[in-house]
Design a protein around this motif. Structure first.
Motif, PDB file in Angstrom:
ATOM      1  N   LEU B  83       0.846  -1.186   0.039  1.00 13.22           N
ATOM      2  CA  LEU B  83      -0.051  -0.117   0.036  1.00 13.22           C
ATOM      3  C   LEU B  83       0.860   1.198   0.132  1.00 13.22           C
ATOM      4  O   LEU B  83       0.585   2.228  -0.728  1.00 13.22           O
ATOM      5  CB  LEU B  83      -1.060   0.135   1.382  1.00 13.22           C
ATOM      6  N   SER B  86       2.420   1.715  -3.389  1.00 18.25           N
ATOM      7  CA  SER B  86       1.376   2.391  -4.423  1.00 18.25           C
ATOM      8  C   SER B  86       1.199   3.971  -4.139  1.00 18.25           C
ATOM      9  O   SER B  86       1.251   4.578  -4.875  1.00 18.25           O
ATOM     10  CB  SER B  86      -0.121   1.655  -4.337  1.00 18.25           C
ATOM     11  N   PHE B  87       0.906   4.267  -2.937  1.00 23.64           N
ATOM     12  CA  PHE B  87       0.739   5.449  -2.339  1.00 23.64           C
ATOM     13  C   PHE B  87       2.037   6.441  -2.701  1.00 23.64           C
ATOM     14  O   PHE B  87       1.626   7.468  -3.404  1.00 23.64           O
ATOM     15  CB  PHE B  87       0.603   5.603  -0.770  1.00 23.64           C
ATOM     16  N   PHE B 100      -1.805  14.559  -8.203  1.00 23.16           N
ATOM     17  CA  PHE B 100      -1.544  13.454  -7.519  1.00 23.16           C
ATOM     18  C   PHE B 100      -1.862  12.112  -8.627  1.00 23.16           C
ATOM     19  O   PHE B 100      -3.007  12.227  -9.348  1.00 23.16           O
ATOM     20  CB  PHE B 100      -2.663  13.096  -6.281  1.00 23.16           C
ATOM     21  N   MET B 101      -0.930  11.147  -8.665  1.00 17.45           N
ATOM     22  CA  MET B 101      -1.003  10.126  -9.502  1.00 17.45           C
ATOM     23  C   MET B 101      -0.886  10.468 -11.047  1.00 17.45           C
ATOM     24  O   MET B 101      -1.535   9.504 -11.821  1.00 17.45           O
ATOM     25  CB  MET B 101      -2.572   9.417  -9.315  1.00 17.45           C
ATOM     26  N   GLY B 103       0.964  10.228 -14.295  1.00 19.35           N
ATOM     27  CA  GLY B 103       2.031   9.366 -14.839  1.00 19.35           C
ATOM     28  C   GLY B 103       3.494  10.263 -14.827  1.00 19.35           C
ATOM     29  O   GLY B 103       3.514  11.351 -15.481  1.00 19.35           O
ATOM     30  N   TRP B 105       7.358   9.579 -16.300  1.00 19.99           N
ATOM     31  CA  TRP B 105       7.956   8.450 -16.976  1.00 19.99           C
ATOM     32  C   TRP B 105       9.575   8.780 -16.673  1.00 19.99           C
ATOM     33  O   TRP B 105       9.898   9.753 -17.098  1.00 19.99           O
ATOM     34  CB  TRP B 105       7.663   8.623 -18.378  1.00 19.99           C
ATOM     35  N   ALA B 115       7.581   1.623 -21.639  1.00 11.32           N
ATOM     36  CA  ALA B 115       7.708   2.665 -20.917  1.00 11.32           C
ATOM     37  C   ALA B 115       7.846   2.483 -19.526  1.00 11.32           C
ATOM     38  O   ALA B 115       7.134   1.781 -18.971  1.00 11.32           O
ATOM     39  CB  ALA B 115       6.536   3.944 -21.125  1.00 11.32           C
ATOM     40  N   ALA B 119       3.946   4.285 -13.189  1.00  9.34           N
ATOM     41  CA  ALA B 119       2.709   3.201 -13.386  1.00  9.34           C
ATOM     42  C   ALA B 119       3.310   1.925 -12.796  1.00  9.34           C
ATOM     43  O   ALA B 119       2.616   0.996 -12.181  1.00  9.34           O
ATOM     44  CB  ALA B 119       2.128   3.344 -14.556  1.00  9.34           C
ATOM     45  N   PHE B 122       3.536   1.454  -9.026  1.00  6.76           N
ATOM     46  CA  PHE B 122       2.153   1.300  -8.570  1.00  6.76           C
ATOM     47  C   PHE B 122       1.787  -0.331  -8.701  1.00  6.76           C
ATOM     48  O   PHE B 122       1.251  -0.506  -7.761  1.00  6.76           O
ATOM     49  CB  PHE B 122       1.267   2.404  -9.405  1.00  6.76           C
ATOM     50  N   ASP B 123       2.237  -0.735  -9.817  1.00  6.95           N
ATOM     51  CA  ASP B 123       1.726  -1.947 -10.219  1.00  6.95           C
ATOM     52  C   ASP B 123       2.213  -2.856  -9.246  1.00  6.95           C
ATOM     53  O   ASP B 123       2.018  -3.785  -8.833  1.00  6.95           O
ATOM     54  CB  ASP B 123       1.981  -2.487 -11.679  1.00  6.95           C
ATOM     55  N   VAL B 126       0.497  -3.068  -6.115  1.00  3.31           N
ATOM     56  CA  VAL B 126      -0.584  -3.994  -6.293  1.00  3.31           C
ATOM     57  C   VAL B 126      -0.300  -5.343  -5.916  1.00  3.31           C
ATOM     58  O   VAL B 126      -0.754  -6.295  -5.426  1.00  3.31           O
ATOM     59  CB  VAL B 126      -1.484  -3.651  -7.391  1.00  3.31           C
TER      60      VAL B 126
END
Lengths: 773, 145
Positions: B83, B86-87, B100-101, B103, B105, B115, B119, B122-123, B126
């Motif tokens: 968590l 991700s945060f 916030f959030m 992308g 790169w 790329a 992200a 974040f994955d 998860v």
């Protein structure tokens, strides 16, 4: 104004830091808080009286919703807030001595200070929503104060009664406020005052006032909600004196008075208040004299007094408002005195039984004098403050605006009420202190100065204002009346009207009341007579309703929440099938178009056959392991269908989930009892029909969806922009981590909560020694 | 009794041997799915599930206790860590002055990954949450039944 109120709330929690018994003698100094507030408020008196009539304090809170922390001091707020802080100061002093040995006295002061802050908020708020918040805070702090003796069941029960009734009223009042805000577009009382017609002529007017009445009547203990107030007498006596006679119960009165210039004008408003107030004042006064418990008696006279004020507000003439404002102060002064005296008597003799208490004036003379003056004021003997208000009552009911019949009815009710109130006042204020002192009370010594000083101060004020009414009528009462009446008023309290009808009525009241006082002897027999009425009392009716609702809820829950997973699923599917099926057949032109569907390929057919065989095995096997394995087969078959139709992400996820589900099943499998066949042919038949109809419904919806033109703009947007904006070629994943990344994050949190749930449920059981079977 | 235990050991020989090899392979595969998710089927959720299945297989071959012993910390702690990751990946653009959030790169056209940016981070979060959740539920149930 915001700052003093916030500081009051903060200080309330500071109280909790005090050590109860060790620092008991310092608790007296807390009364500096209400005293300072009193002086602070007093400094605005000249402005309210001579100058602008009201002082406005602007504080934004949530401007977008029209909610602010605006405060306004006008005459009415001034009258109430001076009473709250002034009587509060004396109560604070008194309680420090009264509860000296109590081990939770610091909590008591915390609640009391919270209450005082909330009460000031109610009477000073200009915004309806803020007013509501403070209003609820008074209910909550009052709950803690009534239930202060937490180890007595009666006390807890009464507290809950008071909270539920005033909470219910507050809830309805909020509805009324929202309607007012909706209709007029503002929550500010100040702005509402500038456009009085807008609410009265609105179609929602009757709803608004009936909801408002619900709030005011529950709080101010009007019939049929009056019964919580006698119950609230379980609180320590300083609380009864402060909340349940002088301040909180008057919040409902305040509300009605505050809205009088905005909402009165329709007959319904006036008649409702007059009828409810009239019934309440008569019933309260009548029931009061049958009680032999001093507090019980005073509780009913308080109900009656509140009824009188509501009645006067209902009449709605300038004189009536003036009488109401005067009586609010008169009543607060004498009733608080009587309650404080009761507290002293209870404290010293450990009884409040009027049939036992006699001759206490010999052992506690200052207390007796205070009680005597208060009783005279309540009876309306000349030269006390009460005389002036009683003159005003009769002035109102014999006024020239009434027809002959109305004068008789109104004056008759008023006379009857006052006769009972007079004798009730004598019973509580005079009877215990005169006559022969019983042997067992001989050893009582004079109470501590902090106990007897507050009632003496209050009774001194009763006498002082009675002789020199000009001190209050020109300052506070006139300003308050103007605020209620909506126009500037200029009335005087007059000591001597000359020999007229009003004086005659006053004399009749006093004579009849005194005669009644000598006829009534407080005894168990009288209280017993009241018990017979209990079956018809509003309390019994409401209790029965509450019990009924609980019974219904219990049966309803048992029916739906029966603990059988199969029943839950059955209900869910039945409900879904029913409601969606109805919608589908009733509203959608059903068209099933088989054209354009892709051909049935051989491997799809094989998957279909496998699924059917697996389903057959599931429903017919007698082994759990077999059925779970077969369920897994169904899951994998669905995966394959996903693969055939180009959803690899979905297929992979489904595949993994299916595997894990089977594994989880296998883990718990060995712990389950041996396989039992619950279903007979009839149940299987029923379930079969339900599942077939559910399946048919879903198929129909799917086919229907194919026919209807789908809105593809959303999916097209994602497909077009996934690479351009998010640099990803897998649209599904881009949606998950980018477009709707916030949802994904919250879903992971949900997953975590589920894991914590499983963990804690299982771990909790083992730690508790009740290993799951 | 003794014989039973030996039999059990014998019964599971094939499973255990294959599990020994499959465990690292499956985990590698799950990581592969995780990082290629941006361009091709895969992603954190599926990757996490595959990784959990790898451990489940191991725990079947041996015992949940032995699988648990492979972790130096309890799998439960993967949940808050995931968590947090991700945060933080969502917070990264905030540090760079974007909302916030959004992308962010770092590199484009990387082999397999495509790329590379926030992200993926974040994955990864998860992925960790999923592994943590599944293993926690599994081990808790197997411990308590």
């Amino acid at each position: 104004m915001l700052l003093p109120i916030i500081i009051t709330f903060l200080l309330a929690f500071v109280m909790l830091l005090f050590k109860p018994q060790k620092m008991a003698r310092f608790f007296k100094f807390i009364s500096v808080i209400p005293l300072l507030l009193f002086l602070y408020l007093l400094s605005y008196l000249p402005a309210v009286h001579y100058g602008v009539k009201s002082v406005f304090f602007k504080n934004d809170w949530i401007p977008s919703l029209g909610i602010s922390l605006d405060f306004k001091i006008d005459g009415l707020s001034m009258l109430f807030s001076l009473m709250i802080t002034g009587i509060g100061t004396l109560i604070y002093l008194y309680a420090a001595e009264y509860l000296k040995k109590d081990e939770n006295i610091h909590r008591f002061y915390c609640y009391l200070t919270l209450f005082m802050g909330a009460m000031l908020g109610v009477v000073l708020s200009d915004n309806l929503i803020t007013l509501f918040v403070f209003w609820e805070l008074t209910s909550i702090s009052s709950y803690f104060l009534i239930g202060y003796n937490t180890n007595e069941e009666d006390s807890r029960k009464s507290a809950l009664w008071a909270l539920s009734l005033t909470g219910l009223g507050g809830f309805l009042m909020l509805a009324s406020f929202s309607l007012i805000g909706m209709v007029s577009g503002t929550y500010s009382i100040n702005e509402l005052l500038t456009q009085p017609g807008i609410l009265v002529n609105n179609e929602y007017y009757y709803i608004i006032i009936s909801l408002l009445f619900a709030g005011a009547f529950t709080k101010s203990a009007q019939f049929p909600f009056h019964f919580w107030l006698p119950g609230a007498m379980k609180a320590p006596t300083p609380v009864s004196a402060y909340l349940h006679s002088a301040t909180m119960v008057k919040a409902g009165i305040y509300l009605l008075a505050r809205f009088s210039p905005i909402l009165s004008g329709d007959e319904v408003w006036n008649y409702n208040l007059m009828i409810v107030g009239g019934i309440t004042m008569l019933i309260g006064a009548l029931l009061s004299i049958f009680h032999k418990d001093m507090k019980g008696l005073l509780a009913y006279t308080t109900i009656s007094a509140l009824g009188i004020i509501v009645f006067l507000l209902g009449i709605g003439t300038e004189t009536a408002y003036y009488a109401a404002c005067t009586f609010i102060l008169v009543h607060a002064l004498y009733k608080a005195t009587l309650f404080l005296v009761t507290g002293i008597v209870d404290h010293e003799t450990h009884t409040r039984d009027l049939s036992v208490l006699r001759g206490l004036g010999k052992v506690m003379p200052p207390v007796a004098i205070a009680a005597f003056i208060a009783a005279l004021s309540s009876a309306g003997i000349p030269l006390t403050f009460g005389f002036l208000s009683k003159e005003l009552f009769y002035g109102v009911t014999t006024g020239t605006i009434w027809t002959r019949e109305s004068v008789f009815i109104l004056t008759g009710i008023m006379l009857l009420t006052n006769v009972f109130l007079t004798s009730a006042g004598f019973l509580a204020g005079i009877r215990p202190f005169f006559g022969k002192l019983p042997q067992e009370f001989k050893k009582i010594h004079k109470p501590n100065v902090f106990l007897w000083l507050p009632p003496v101060v209050l009774s001194f004020l009763t006498l002082f204002f009675g002789v020199l009414p000009a001190i209050v009528d020109q300052t506070v009462i006139n300003a308050a009346t103007s605020a209620v009446f909506g126009k500037s008023t200029d009335m005087y309290l007059v000591l001597w009207h000359g020999f007229n009808m009003v004086l005659l009525l006053s004399i009749i009241t006093i004579v009849l009341g005194t005669v009644l006082y000598f006829t009534i002897k407080p005894s168990n027999k009288n209280e017993g007579r009241l018990k017979g009425l209990d079956d018809f009392s509003p309390q019994t009716i409401i209790t029965n309703i509450a019990v009924g609702i609980r019974l219904f809820a219990f049966k309803y829950t048992r029916f739906f929440h029966n603990g059988y997973l199969r029943i839950y699923i059955l209900i869910i599917i039945l409900f879904f099938t029913g409601i969606v099926g109805y919608k589908l057949f009733a509203d959608v032109p059903l068209r099933v178009n088989t054209e354009g569907l892709s051909e049935f390929r051989i491997y799809e057919f094989i998957v279909f056959v496998i699924t059917m065989i697996a389903i057959y095995i599931i429903t017919n096997t007698t082994s759990r392991l077999t059925s779970i394995a077969a369920l897994g087969v169904v899951g994998y078959s669905i995966c394959l269908i996903f693969v055939f139709y180009g959803a690899p992400d979905l297929a992979m996820t489904q595949f993994a989930i299916d595997t894990l589900t089977v594994v989880l099943f296998v883990l718990v499998l060995f712990k389950l009892p041996p396989f039992l066949k619950f279903s007979n042919g009839k149940i299987q038949f029923r379930d079969g029909i339900i599942s077939v109809s559910f399946g048919v419904l879903i198929s129909l919806i799917t086919l229907q969806a194919l026919v209807s033109p789908a809105d593809k703009s959303v999916s097209k947007f994602y497909a077009d922009n996934a690479y351009v904006m998010a640099k990803g070629k897998n649209v599904v994943n881009v949606i998950l981590v980018d477009y709707r990344g916030f949802d994904t994050m919250i879903e992971t949190i949900v997953l975590s909560i589920a894991a914590i749930g499983v963990y804690s449920i299982l771990k909790y059981k083992t730690q508790d020694g009740e290993k799951s079977e | 009794m003794e014989r039973n235990r030996n039999n059990e050991k014998l019964d599971k020989t094939i499973l255990r041997t294959s599990a020994n090899y499959l465990l690292p392979l499956l985990i590698l595969f799950s990581i592969f799915l995780l990082i290629r998710g941006h361009y091709l089927p895969g992603g954190g959720f599926i990757g996490g599930l595959i990784a959990s299945i790898a451990f489940v297989l191991h725990s079947f071959a041996y015992s949940p206790m032995q699988t648990l012993r492979m972790f130096s910390i309890k799998p439960f702690f993967l949940i808050p860590t995931g968590l947090l990751v991700s945060f933080l990946s969502g917070l990264l653009p905030v540090v760079l002055g974007r909302s916030f959030m959004t992308g962010v790169w770092f590199a484009e056209s990387v082999v397999v990954i495509g790329a590379f940016g926030s992200a993926l981070l974040f994955d990864l979060g998860v992925y960790m949450v999923v592994v943590g959740v599944v293993l926690t539920i599994l081990f808790t149930i197997s411990e308590n039944t």
